[in-house]
Design a protein around this motif. Sequence first.
Motif, mmCIF file in Angstrom:
data_model
loop_
_atom_site.group_PDB
_atom_site.id
_atom_site.type_symbol
_atom_site.label_atom_id
_atom_site.label_comp_id
_atom_site.label_asym_id
_atom_site.label_seq_id
_atom_site.Cartn_x
_atom_site.Cartn_y
_atom_site.Cartn_z
ATOM 1 N N PRO A 279 0.778 -1.245 0.000
ATOM 2 C CA PRO A 279 0.000 0.000 0.000
ATOM 3 C C PRO A 279 0.814 1.303 0.000
ATOM 4 C CG PRO A 279 0.124 -0.821 2.216
ATOM 5 C CD PRO A 279 0.819 -1.842 1.347
ATOM 6 N N ARG B 133 -7.288 -7.180 -3.271
ATOM 7 C CA ARG B 133 -6.683 -7.282 -1.943
ATOM 8 C C ARG B 133 -6.945 -6.038 -1.095
ATOM 9 N NH1 ARG B 133 -0.708 -9.767 -2.021
ATOM 10 N NH2 ARG B 133 -1.133 -9.600 0.214
ATOM 11 N N GLY C 134 -5.686 -5.265 1.810
ATOM 12 C CA GLY C 134 -4.461 -4.751 2.402
ATOM 13 C C GLY C 134 -3.539 -4.065 1.420
ATOM 14 N N LYS C 135 -3.795 -4.208 0.136
ATOM 15 C CA LYS C 135 -2.975 -3.561 -0.883
ATOM 16 C C LYS C 135 -3.802 -2.563 -1.704
ATOM 17 C CE LYS C 135 0.822 -6.839 -1.648
ATOM 18 N NZ LYS C 135 1.940 -5.895 -1.777
ATOM 19 N N ALA D 111 -6.082 -0.370 0.528
ATOM 20 C CA ALA D 111 -5.227 0.441 1.400
ATOM 21 C C ALA D 111 -4.479 1.520 0.633
ATOM 22 C CB ALA D 111 -4.243 -0.451 2.145
ATOM 23 N N TYR E 160 -7.087 -14.161 -2.230
ATOM 24 C CA TYR E 160 -7.485 -13.401 -1.045
ATOM 25 C C TYR E 160 -8.995 -13.149 -0.998
ATOM 26 C CZ TYR E 160 -2.508 -12.778 -0.509
ATOM 27 O OH TYR E 160 -1.170 -13.023 -0.350
#
Length: 263
Positions: free
Chosen positions: A154, A179, A181-182, A185, A202
């Motif tokens: 991120p 994703r 978290g990526k 984010a 994911y």
Amino acid sequence: MNAPLGVVVDLDDTLYPQSDYLAGAAVAVGAAATARGLDGDAVHAALVAELAAGSDAGGTIDRALLATGVPVADLPALVPPLVVAFTRHAPARLTPYPGVEEALRSLAAAAPLACLTDGNPTIQDAKLAATGLGPLLPVVVVTDRLDGRGTRKPHPAGLLAVAERLGVPAQRLLVIGDRPGKDVAVAAAVGARAIRIRQGEYADAPDVPLPWAVAGTFPEAAAIALRALAAPPDRVNPLQEPRRPADDVLTAPAPSLPRGSVR
């Protein structure tokens, strides 16, 4: 909230199933292991298991060799050529998810479009070429080209680079990816919105951070994005737009945020 002015899509598990690439890369590593006097079938099987446990973990080839009984002392000589075999794997074809090409064409006709992806540039370039989607993505930023692994999502550097190349303020981009978290984010890091797709490795990851919208497929995500792009300034919630049955993405509830819902 203003309507978005550009769309940014992820590559792996967003436009095509990354498992297809990993399967071929594991075969290439197994063949390279055989050429070096190892049990290539065993190395291949061990690598498949390691990749299934987490393809983004790093050190997968090291652990695969150890799992087949290779001594730790032999790793420095064996790992580099096997990494080369993995990196040089260039599949002839990676089939995109159904409807991806048509959805990208619709997005490209509606707004500036780019792809933002993490990874070794040689690998990511080969993946994109194998999907055949490159001509539909006039701007592609591979974050590792900026400053190595440290600028992977991120980290906002990649999305800021995309914004500059598209000529769009970063906060007015709409990110589509698998994703939280990526992809979600990195959008949050610049004040942009993100549509999370629940598919691929994911698919079951929790919605943290919370995406602006959720879809089950890329065409569903593109439909949400198109509504957002066309929405008047005071109606940026795409699900407030009149919908025909074919546009409805509320097909099933999701554990933490309903599919097709928006924040």
